[in-house]
Design a protein around this motif. Structure first.
Motif, PDB file in Angstrom:
ATOM      1  N   ASN A  70       0.845  -1.200   0.000  1.00 44.99           N
ATOM      2  CA  ASN A  70       0.000   0.000   0.000  1.00 44.99           C
ATOM      3  C   ASN A  70       0.878   1.247   0.000  1.00 44.99           C
ATOM      4  O   ASN A  70       0.949   1.961   1.005  1.00 44.99           O
ATOM      5  N   PRO A  71       1.538   1.528  -1.110  1.00 48.11           N
ATOM      6  CA  PRO A  71       2.463   2.680  -1.116  1.00 48.11           C
ATOM      7  C   PRO A  71       1.689   3.994  -0.963  1.00 48.11           C
ATOM      8  O   PRO A  71       0.557   4.117  -1.421  1.00 48.11           O
ATOM      9  N   PRO A  72       2.324   4.968  -0.303  1.00 51.63           N
ATOM     10  CA  PRO A  72       1.663   6.269  -0.155  1.00 51.63           C
ATOM     11  C   PRO A  72       1.593   6.971  -1.512  1.00 51.63           C
ATOM     12  O   PRO A  72       2.361   6.670  -2.428  1.00 51.63           O
ATOM     13  N   ALA A  73       0.672   7.907  -1.628  1.00 51.43           N
ATOM     14  CA  ALA A  73       0.553   8.695  -2.860  1.00 51.43           C
ATOM     15  C   ALA A  73       1.819   9.527  -3.032  1.00 51.43           C
ATOM     16  O   ALA A  73       2.422   9.968  -2.053  1.00 51.43           O
ATOM     17  N   PRO A  74       2.230   9.774  -4.287  1.00 47.76           N
ATOM     18  CA  PRO A  74       3.429  10.586  -4.513  1.00 47.76           C
ATOM     19  C   PRO A  74       3.241  12.002  -3.970  1.00 47.76           C
ATOM     20  O   PRO A  74       2.194  12.608  -4.174  1.00 47.76           O
ATOM     21  N   ASN A  75       4.260  12.489  -3.285  1.00 46.92           N
ATOM     22  CA  ASN A  75       4.192  13.859  -2.760  1.00 46.92           C
ATOM     23  C   ASN A  75       4.725  14.842  -3.809  1.00 46.92           C
ATOM     24  O   ASN A  75       5.152  14.449  -4.903  1.00 46.92           O
ATOM     25  N   LYS A  76       4.713  16.110  -3.467  1.00 45.98           N
ATOM     26  CA  LYS A  76       5.112  17.168  -4.404  1.00 45.98           C
ATOM     27  C   LYS A  76       6.566  16.984  -4.864  1.00 45.98           C
ATOM     28  O   LYS A  76       6.878  17.137  -6.043  1.00 45.98           O
ATOM     29  N   ALA A  77       7.444  16.639  -3.946  1.00 43.87           N
ATOM     30  CA  ALA A  77       8.869  16.473  -4.289  1.00 43.87           C
ATOM     31  C   ALA A  77       9.068  15.321  -5.277  1.00 43.87           C
ATOM     32  O   ALA A  77       9.861  15.433  -6.217  1.00 43.87           O
ATOM     33  N   LEU A  78       8.358  14.227  -5.074  1.00 44.27           N
ATOM     34  CA  LEU A  78       8.495  13.093  -5.987  1.00 44.27           C
ATOM     35  C   LEU A  78       7.946  13.428  -7.366  1.00 44.27           C
ATOM     36  O   LEU A  78       8.548  13.084  -8.386  1.00 44.27           O
TER      37      LEU A  78
END
Length: 104
Positions: A70-78
């Motif tokens: 269950n990977p987290p949603a990509p953040n702004k930096a990614l």
């Protein structure tokens, strides 16, 4: 006080038995069993150490597997890093190293 001793029985070819027996003799072990136990113990410790080096506790292992499943949603930096990667590699010709160096 004597320690309790368990037994492990294995079947091996004569060639392997002779090889192990010879290695035990030239290594200075009194018996083939002593030689095999010594090597098996050393390898078991190595495997356990390697297995637990990165993820030491069960909690670490659970967090790791949960992150994979269950990977987290990509953040702004990614997202920004992905954009920069795409800009860098999609706009340059495959062998255009000058263009690559200017952007990098």
């Amino acid at each position: 006080m004597a320690t309790s001793v368990d037994r492990i029985d294995i079947r091996i070819s004569k060639e392997n038995k002779d090889l192990i027996k010879y290695a035990a003799e030239i290594s200075g072990f009194k018996t083939v069993s002593e030689f095999i136990v010594s090597l098996a113990k050393k390898e078991a410790k190595r495997i356990i150490e390697e297995e637990t080096k990165l993820l030491k506790s069960m909690e670490d292992k659970i967090h790791f597997v949960e992150a994979l499943l269950n990977p987290p949603a990509p953040n702004k930096a990614l997202k920004s890093a992905l954009e920069q990667y795409n800009d860098l590699f999609n706009s340059a010709a495959p062998n255009d190293f000058d263009s690559f160096r200017k952007k990098a």
